[in-house]
Design a protein around this motif. Structure first.
Motif, PDB file in Angstrom:
ATOM      1  N   GLN A  29       0.826  -1.204   0.000  1.00 39.33           N
ATOM      2  CA  GLN A  29       0.000   0.000   0.000  1.00 39.33           C
ATOM      3  C   GLN A  29       0.863   1.258   0.000  1.00 39.33           C
ATOM      4  O   GLN A  29       0.480   2.290  -0.569  1.00 39.33           O
ATOM      5  CB  GLN A  29      -0.956   0.009   1.209  1.00 39.33           C
ATOM      6  N   GLU A  30       2.051   1.197   0.615  1.00 41.41           N
ATOM      7  CA  GLU A  30       2.936   2.358   0.640  1.00 41.41           C
ATOM      8  C   GLU A  30       3.386   2.755  -0.764  1.00 41.41           C
ATOM      9  O   GLU A  30       3.390   3.936  -1.125  1.00 41.41           O
ATOM     10  CB  GLU A  30       4.160   2.084   1.523  1.00 41.41           C
ATOM     11  N   SER A  31       3.782   1.757  -1.564  1.00 43.42           N
ATOM     12  CA  SER A  31       4.266   2.064  -2.906  1.00 43.42           C
ATOM     13  C   SER A  31       3.139   2.558  -3.801  1.00 43.42           C
ATOM     14  O   SER A  31       3.341   3.445  -4.641  1.00 43.42           O
ATOM     15  CB  SER A  31       4.936   0.827  -3.527  1.00 43.42           C
ATOM     16  N   LEU A  32       1.940   2.010  -3.619  1.00 41.52           N
ATOM     17  CA  LEU A  32       0.796   2.479  -4.398  1.00 41.52           C
ATOM     18  C   LEU A  32       0.405   3.895  -4.001  1.00 41.52           C
ATOM     19  O   LEU A  32       0.006   4.705  -4.850  1.00 41.52           O
ATOM     20  CB  LEU A  32      -0.389   1.531  -4.210  1.00 41.52           C
ATOM     21  N   LEU A  33       0.530   4.213  -2.723  1.00 38.87           N
ATOM     22  CA  LEU A  33       0.255   5.581  -2.283  1.00 38.87           C
ATOM     23  C   LEU A  33       1.249   6.550  -2.908  1.00 38.87           C
ATOM     24  O   LEU A  33       0.865   7.606  -3.431  1.00 38.87           O
ATOM     25  CB  LEU A  33       0.328   5.679  -0.759  1.00 38.87           C
ATOM     26  N   THR A  34       2.529   6.214  -2.857  1.00 38.93           N
ATOM     27  CA  THR A  34       3.562   7.069  -3.447  1.00 38.93           C
ATOM     28  C   THR A  34       3.265   7.333  -4.912  1.00 38.93           C
ATOM     29  O   THR A  34       3.323   8.476  -5.387  1.00 38.93           O
ATOM     30  CB  THR A  34       4.944   6.416  -3.310  1.00 38.93           C
ATOM     31  N   TYR A  35       2.968   6.272  -5.635  1.00 36.60           N
ATOM     32  CA  TYR A  35       2.675   6.402  -7.062  1.00 36.60           C
ATOM     33  C   TYR A  35       1.461   7.300  -7.298  1.00 36.60           C
ATOM     34  O   TYR A  35       1.480   8.192  -8.158  1.00 36.60           O
ATOM     35  CB  TYR A  35       2.433   5.023  -7.669  1.00 36.60           C
ATOM     36  N   LEU A  76      -5.193   4.020  -5.810  1.00 36.19           N
ATOM     37  CA  LEU A  76      -5.600   4.213  -4.409  1.00 36.19           C
ATOM     38  C   LEU A  76      -6.562   3.110  -3.977  1.00 36.19           C
ATOM     39  O   LEU A  76      -6.499   2.614  -2.841  1.00 36.19           O
ATOM     40  CB  LEU A  76      -6.251   5.583  -4.232  1.00 36.19           C
ATOM     41  N   ASP A  77      -7.452   2.736  -4.874  1.00 37.00           N
ATOM     42  CA  ASP A  77      -8.407   1.676  -4.562  1.00 37.00           C
ATOM     43  C   ASP A  77      -7.700   0.347  -4.353  1.00 37.00           C
ATOM     44  O   ASP A  77      -8.063  -0.435  -3.454  1.00 37.00           O
ATOM     45  CB  ASP A  77      -9.427   1.570  -5.693  1.00 37.00           C
ATOM     46  N   GLN A  78      -6.687   0.073  -5.147  1.00 39.18           N
ATOM     47  CA  GLN A  78      -5.898  -1.151  -4.964  1.00 39.18           C
ATOM     48  C   GLN A  78      -5.168  -1.111  -3.615  1.00 39.18           C
ATOM     49  O   GLN A  78      -5.076  -2.120  -2.928  1.00 39.18           O
ATOM     50  CB  GLN A  78      -4.883  -1.290  -6.103  1.00 39.18           C
ATOM     51  N   ALA A  79      -4.652   0.048  -3.247  1.00 39.52           N
ATOM     52  CA  ALA A  79      -3.992   0.174  -1.944  1.00 39.52           C
ATOM     53  C   ALA A  79      -4.979  -0.098  -0.822  1.00 39.52           C
ATOM     54  O   ALA A  79      -4.656  -0.781   0.168  1.00 39.52           O
ATOM     55  CB  ALA A  79      -3.395   1.575  -1.800  1.00 39.52           C
ATOM     56  N   GLU A  80      -6.185   0.417  -0.960  1.00 36.79           N
ATOM     57  CA  GLU A  80      -7.229   0.171   0.044  1.00 36.79           C
ATOM     58  C   GLU A  80      -7.531  -1.311   0.158  1.00 36.79           C
ATOM     59  O   GLU A  80      -7.719  -1.845   1.264  1.00 36.79           O
ATOM     60  CB  GLU A  80      -8.484   0.943  -0.354  1.00 36.79           C
ATOM     61  N   GLY A  81      -7.566  -1.993  -0.985  1.00 42.22           N
ATOM     62  CA  GLY A  81      -7.818  -3.429  -0.969  1.00 42.22           C
ATOM     63  C   GLY A  81      -6.723  -4.196  -0.245  1.00 42.22           C
ATOM     64  O   GLY A  81      -7.006  -5.145   0.510  1.00 42.22           O
TER      65      GLY A  81
END
Length: 476
Positions: free
Chosen positions: A35-41, A101-106
């Motif tokens: 989730q951290e890397s997806l947030l950064t992106y 962001l949705d993938q990070a939430e998942g």
């Protein structure tokens, strides 16, 4: 194996992936990520969109007549279809930002904590989900303010809704306010967050709370004319919670000095001479002895010269963007203290909320002068341009337009809500603009061809898919 796809090769800068020799797996997709890397992106993609001057994506510096083009002046004349601009705006926000962001939430919701994390994970999870959701809310507001009715409740569930319906823009706003209120309340300074994966605030919950309340203020102000009761309640709630007051609390993305992580302005201006100063703002600043002009633009033999909007011009004959636009590490602004001060000035002028409007107006201008390194000139400028209570929309609207020079999408909102400055469309503007500065973008052509039924319903509901169709909150 669950697959989380990051939609751009730029993500390689931020995300590590596990490798495998399984020939059935896609070498270009990320099968394990965090989730951290997806947030950064997502943060970078959002900042890139909000700050780029690319004529393929974000033309609002042209629309707000800060800049104009040198040779190919299509976008300065509001031709946004030639480059499929709206398709790119849609993809930037729905795919590159919201879907990641949705993938990070998942990932967060699916995570099973280790025994050592059982006591700390619940609080960290709430913080992470709240931050993810606040970024979604910011992005959805950008989309609503750009198009009007948009896919929302079905937007990110592609498996169930490959052709999502469009929700009413006013309903989306109400939902965003409710969700944001819950997100702010869920933040806890005693629990973990994303750490350095959060480029905006490095996991500082105090700053995220100020961001959340400032975003709540922004949502409330947008509704001022169309739903004053909800607007005032939302603004009061935001101010009571504590908004951004210092530039050190600005929400921004810090770019780097190496490719491909430079500020997108630098990427667009560093190798090409595509943009020159727009005459509208240059003349206004010259007339009003505004010393910020030396930061906004370069001079031509000691003078600041802007070209008529929509007219080609030689790069060497006119002022160009200032040094900030040619600096790779210039931060990408998402939400600033100057912007917030103008919202507060507007709330005070409209409803007497939060302080004296003249004081907040002066504070907002001072904040802008300070941001641009000419703080000592603010007092004289304000004295020459005092707050006018009898026409506060003109006072705030014109000064916000000047101050939001490097936040053009935000500037467009002030312009539409307050009807100042009174920008005039170029005589060369495309016929579809009907002789006016656009007040929305048309829906992407791809939506009309692939999601035609829902597109047609949305177009009819908003009064026609035109550049001149006003967003629901733009009623004046």
């Amino acid at each position: 194996m669950k697959k989380y796809i990051i939609t751009s090769i730029l993500a390689l800068l931020f995300v590590g992936c596990s490798t495998t020799d399984d020939v059935n797996l896609d070498d270009h997709a990320f099968y394990n990520t965090t989730q951290e890397s997806l947030l950064t992106y997502s943060q970078k993609e959002l900042s890139d969109y909000m700050n780029t001057p690319s004529v393929n994506e974000n033309n609002f510096r042209l629309t707000m007549q800060y800049w104009t083009e040198t040779i190919y002046v299509n976008e300065s004349n509001y031709d946004f279809t030639n480059r499929n601009v709206s398709n790119n705006v849609w993809t930037d926000n729905y795919v590159n930002v919201l879907k990641n962001l949705d993938q990070a939430e998942g990932i967060i919701n699916a995570y099973t904590p280790t025994p050592s994390e059982l006591t700390t994970w619940p609080g960290k999870k709430k913080n992470q989900l709240a931050i993810i959701d606040m970024m979604k809310i910011y992005t959805y507001q950008v989309l609503v303010d750009t198009y009007g009715d948009i896919p929302y409740t079905q937007a990110l569930n592609i498996d169930a809704y490959p052709l999502p319906k469009y929700d009413k823009a006013a309903d989306i706003y109400s939902s965003l306010i409710t969700k944001l209120t819950a997100d702010i309340n869920n933040l806890s300074a005693s629990a973990g967050t994303f750490g350095n994966g959060d480029i905006y605030y490095k996991g500082d919950i105090g700053k995220w709370k100020k961001f959340g309340n400032s975003l709540l203020l922004k949502l409330g102000i947008a509704l001022a004319d169309v739903n004053p009761s909800l607007a005032q309640n939302t603004v009061n709630q935001a101010l009571a919670g504590g908004v951004i007051t210092l530039s050190s609390d600005n929400c921004q993305f810090q770019y780097l000095g190496a490719s491909p992580n430079e500020n997108p302005m630098f990427q667009e201006t560093g190798s090409r001479d595509d943009f020159i100063a727009g005459k509208t703002l240059v003349d206004y600043m010259n007339t009003n002895n505004d010393t910020r002009i030396s930061k906004y633009y370069t001079d031509v033999d000691g003078d600041y010269i802007g070209q008529v909007i929509g007219t080609p011009g030689e790069f060497a004959d006119f002022s160009n963007a200032g040094a900030f636009a040619y600096t790779a590490t210039t931060p990408g602004v998402i939400l600033s203290s100057t912007e917030v001060l103008f919202y507060r000035a507007e709330a005070a002028a409209r409803w007497g909320i939060g302080g004296a409007p003249a004081t907040l107006y002066a504070d907002a201008i001072t904040s802008s002068f300070t941001d641009w390194g000419v703080a000592s000139d603010a007092v004289a400028y304000i004295a020459a341009h005092p707050y006018n209570a009898a026409n506060w929309k003109k006072s705030i609207g014109e000064q916000a337009w000047v101050a939001m020079y490097n936040q053009a999408i935000t500037s467009w909102n002030f312009f539409r809500r307050l009807d100042y400055p009174q920008l005039v469309a170029p005589a060369t503007a495309i016929p579809n603009a009907d002789g006016k500065v656009p007040v929305r973008l048309q829906y992407p052509a791809a939506e009309a061809t692939t999601n035609g039924t829902n597109y047609a319903a949305a177009s009819a509901a908003i009064g026609g898919d035109r550049l001149t169709t006003k967003i629901f909150w733009d009623i004046n």
